[in-house]
Write a protein that holds these residues in place. Structure first.
Motif, PDB file in Angstrom:
ATOM      1  N   ASN A  66       9.173  -0.734   5.866  1.00  0.00           N
ATOM      2  CA  ASN A  66       8.364  -0.039   6.846  1.00  0.00           C
ATOM      3  C   ASN A  66       7.509   1.013   6.141  1.00  0.00           C
ATOM      4  N   ILE A  67       6.230   1.020   6.419  1.00  0.00           N
ATOM      5  CA  ILE A  67       5.355   2.080   5.916  1.00  0.00           C
ATOM      6  C   ILE A  67       5.457   3.215   6.921  1.00  0.00           C
TER       7      ILE A  67
ATOM      8  N   LEU B 261       7.556   2.847  -2.630  1.00  0.00           N
ATOM      9  CA  LEU B 261       6.822   1.796  -1.925  1.00  0.00           C
ATOM     10  C   LEU B 261       5.762   1.225  -2.860  1.00  0.00           C
ATOM     11  N   ASN B 262       5.894  -0.031  -3.209  1.00  0.00           N
ATOM     12  CA  ASN B 262       4.967  -0.680  -4.132  1.00  0.00           C
ATOM     13  C   ASN B 262       3.610  -0.890  -3.457  1.00  0.00           C
TER      14      ASN B 262
ATOM     15  N   ILE C 258      -7.240   7.174   1.323  1.00  0.00           N
ATOM     16  CA  ILE C 258      -5.977   6.658   1.846  1.00  0.00           C
ATOM     17  C   ILE C 258      -4.826   7.389   1.166  1.00  0.00           C
ATOM     18  N   THR C 259      -3.795   7.708   1.935  1.00  0.00           N
ATOM     19  CA  THR C 259      -2.515   8.147   1.384  1.00  0.00           C
ATOM     20  C   THR C 259      -1.413   7.562   2.255  1.00  0.00           C
ATOM     21  N   ILE C 260      -0.270   7.312   1.638  1.00  0.00           N
ATOM     22  CA  ILE C 260       0.796   6.557   2.287  1.00  0.00           C
ATOM     23  C   ILE C 260       2.132   7.246   2.060  1.00  0.00           C
TER      24      ILE C 260
ATOM     25  N   PRO D  59      -4.732  -6.049  -3.959  1.00  0.00           N
ATOM     26  CA  PRO D  59      -3.656  -5.099  -3.705  1.00  0.00           C
ATOM     27  C   PRO D  59      -4.226  -3.676  -3.700  1.00  0.00           C
ATOM     28  N   LEU D  60      -3.690  -2.838  -2.867  1.00  0.00           N
ATOM     29  CA  LEU D  60      -4.197  -1.479  -2.701  1.00  0.00           C
ATOM     30  C   LEU D  60      -4.184  -0.702  -4.019  1.00  0.00           C
ATOM     31  N   GLY D  61      -3.070  -0.726  -4.735  1.00  0.00           N
ATOM     32  CA  GLY D  61      -2.978   0.004  -5.996  1.00  0.00           C
ATOM     33  C   GLY D  61      -4.022  -0.456  -7.000  1.00  0.00           C
TER      34      GLY D  61
END
Length: 183
Positions: free
Chosen positions: A102-103, A27-28, A18-20, A49-51
């Motif tokens: 917004n992502i 973006l937290n 995954i990359t965002i 949480p993703l992180g």
């Protein structure tokens, strides 16, 4: 909430990338929640949480590599998981955006292997997130012995219990982040 994948039948997820955008400093990633469901269950077997799931607590981003998790190639922006995640009847992977932003872009790849059937008694992958504040010792924190010779805890009193697991299975690890209000 966005469904990243719905898989049918038996199989094993063996790689997630995954990359965002925007990047982590804007973006937290701990406000983006990862949920994974196995075999039609209504409760997620993975809820984190993703992180934190990808080994980056405190909304920090950095490069690292371990056997099951990695992040890179620049500032930990690409998140990688190699845990084997078997399912018998199907799997669903979701992302929930709780950032209030917004992502702009969410790129991902889920690699899995379809099977005719799983070996008997194949375990399922589970991961959860826990956030708890504990009280400091009355004498204050003594990180690195800055207040003098540190004491010894010979009784285990006030130790933090991070897992109380019952039943069969394999415990594979913990991502443990500590905020220590030392002097």
């Amino acid at each position: 909430t966005l469904i990243l994948g719905e898989l049918r039948g038996p199989g094993i997820i063996n790689h997630i990338w995954i990359t965002i955008a925007p990047p982590p400093e804007e973006l937290n990633r701990n406000d983006i929640i990862l949920k994974m469901y196995w075999d039609g269950n209504e409760s997620p077997s993975v809820l984190s949480p993703l992180g934190a799931f990808f080994g980056q607590g405190w909304d920090e981003w950095y490069e690292f590599a371990s056997l099951p998790l990695a992040s890179g190639p620049k500032d930990g922006r690409g998140l990688v998981c190699y845990f084997a995640m078997p399912f018998e009847k199907g799997a669903r992977i979701e992302i929930e955006n709780q950032t209030g932003m917004n992502i702009g872009a969410f790129y991902y790849y889920v690699d899995y292997m379809e099977m005719k059937e799983l070996p008997e008694n194949t375990a399922r992958f589970h991961a959860w997130y826990n956030h708890e504040l504990t009280e400091a010792d009355p004498e204050g924190e003594n990180e690195w012995g800055t207040l003098g010779q540190p004491g010894k805890n010979t009784s285990g009193e006030r130790n933090y219990l991070f897992a109380d697991i019952k039943g069969k299975g394999h415990f594979v690890g913990v991502n443990y982040y500590v905020h220590s209000p030392s002097p």
